[in-house]
Design an enzyme around this catalytic site. Sequence first.
Site, PDB file in Angstrom:
ATOM      1  N   THR A   1      30.884  40.246  46.856  1.00  0.00           N
ATOM      2  CA  THR A   1      30.909  38.511  46.928  1.00  0.00           C
ATOM      3  C   THR A   1      29.707  38.122  48.096  1.00  0.00           C
ATOM      4  O   THR A   1      28.803  37.095  47.469  1.00  0.00           O
ATOM      5  CB  THR A   1      32.168  37.818  46.862  1.00  0.00           C
TER       6      THR A   1
ATOM      7  N   SER B   1      32.760  45.061  43.646  1.00  0.00           N
ATOM      8  CA  SER B   1      33.475  45.913  44.281  1.00  0.00           C
ATOM      9  C   SER B   1      34.421  46.966  43.169  1.00  0.00           C
ATOM     10  O   SER B   1      35.251  48.340  43.790  1.00  0.00           O
ATOM     11  CB  SER B   1      34.344  46.119  45.581  1.00  0.00           C
TER      12      SER B   1
ATOM     13  N   THR C   1      35.675  42.502  48.771  1.00  0.00           N
ATOM     14  CA  THR C   1      36.407  42.736  49.313  1.00  0.00           C
ATOM     15  C   THR C   1      37.420  43.655  48.483  1.00  0.00           C
ATOM     16  O   THR C   1      38.648  44.740  48.977  1.00  0.00           O
ATOM     17  CB  THR C   1      36.949  41.564  50.145  1.00  0.00           C
ATOM     18  N   ASP C   2      37.384  43.790  47.157  1.00  0.00           N
ATOM     19  CA  ASP C   2      38.262  44.019  45.940  1.00  0.00           C
ATOM     20  C   ASP C   2      39.180  45.749  46.696  1.00  0.00           C
ATOM     21  O   ASP C   2      40.227  46.058  46.528  1.00  0.00           O
ATOM     22  CB  ASP C   2      38.405  44.289  45.155  1.00  0.00           C
TER      23      ASP C   2
END
Length: 321
Positions: free
Chosen positions: A12, A50, A81-82
Site C-alpha cells: 500500500t 504483500s 502490511t498483510d
Amino acid sequence: MKRLAVIHTGGTIASRPDPHGQGVTPQSPPSVPGLPGVKVSDHQPFRLPSPHVTPAHMLALAHLIERLAPEHDGVVVTHGTDTLEETAFFLHLTLATRTPVVLTGSMRHAEEVSWDGPGNLLDAAYVALDLQSRGRGPLVVFGGDIFDARTVTKVHTTAVDAFGGYPGPIGRIDRTGEGAQVRYFAMPETRPVYRPSHVGAHVEILYAYAGWQGEGYAEADARSDGLVIAALGTGNLPAELLPLVARSAGKGRPVVIATRTHAGPVLPVYGYPGGGATLVAVGAIPASFLNAHKARVLLLVLLSLGRSVAEIRRVFEEGAF
C-alpha cells in the site's frame, strides 16, 4: 555521511488507484523525506502486493540485505502490511548482520489525505540509523512504535495503528524538530541464525473450530511436509483430531500446535482426548508463543534445512528463534 539503503517491495505504501483498472495497486514507492546528511540508495527487487509475497521472495530479500548491509549504516524495507510480519520473522530467522534492518509500510495509499506512508518511512529511517538498533535483529516500525519481529502482528484491517502484539512494542520513536528521539524498553537478545539455501518445503495451516471433525486434514497432510494447526485455547483440539495427529507423527511428519487465540503460549496441560497433553503424547510439537503463520515460517525454514523432527521439536521447545 551516514548511508541508508531503502528496499521497496510494493504494498500500500507504493500504491495508488490504478488508472487502467479497478481498485488500488502498487505503482511507485515514496522517497524518504527530510534526512539531511544521509546518503540514501533505493532498491526495488520486486513490486508486489504483500498477499503475492512468497517464501522465495523473502529469501531473495534476505540475500539482498546481506549484500547491502556491510556498506550501509541501516536498511529499511517497505512492504505491504498483510504479510509484513511473516517477512519480518523470516528475516529475523535468516539474517546474520548486526546492521539495523527495519520494515515498515502504510495503511493508506498515496492519494488519500491521511496517507501515513512518508511518516512511517521517515520513522523507520531514523530507527535504522540509530546506534541503539544494532544487533537487535529485524524490527518493525509503525505509527512511532518499534516492534520485535517475533511478536509483532497486524491487529486491525484498516486502522492506521494496525500493528501490535503481546507484550507490545519494545521501543518508541518520536520526531522532535529536525531530529528524533529513539528509546528502547528492552535490551538486545542473542538469537540463532538459520541459513537455508532455498525454501522448498511445503507447510499448510489448518484452523480449529468447535465441532471440527478433521475435515480437510487428510488432504493437507498428504500434500505437505509438515502441518501447523491453529488450535483452541492453550493448544487443544476436538477428540476426533487425536488419531489424525498421531498418524502424521507416526509417519515422521511434524505437526506443530499453535493457538488461534490472539496471545499467549501453547501449554500441554489438558488430558482429555484432543487436549494439549494428549496431542504432545502422540508426537505433536507445541509452538511456544508463535502464532500459526509465524510457526509455519519457522517450520518451513527448518524443513528446508533438512532438520529432523527431534531437532525441530528442540527448536520450538527451547525457543531457539
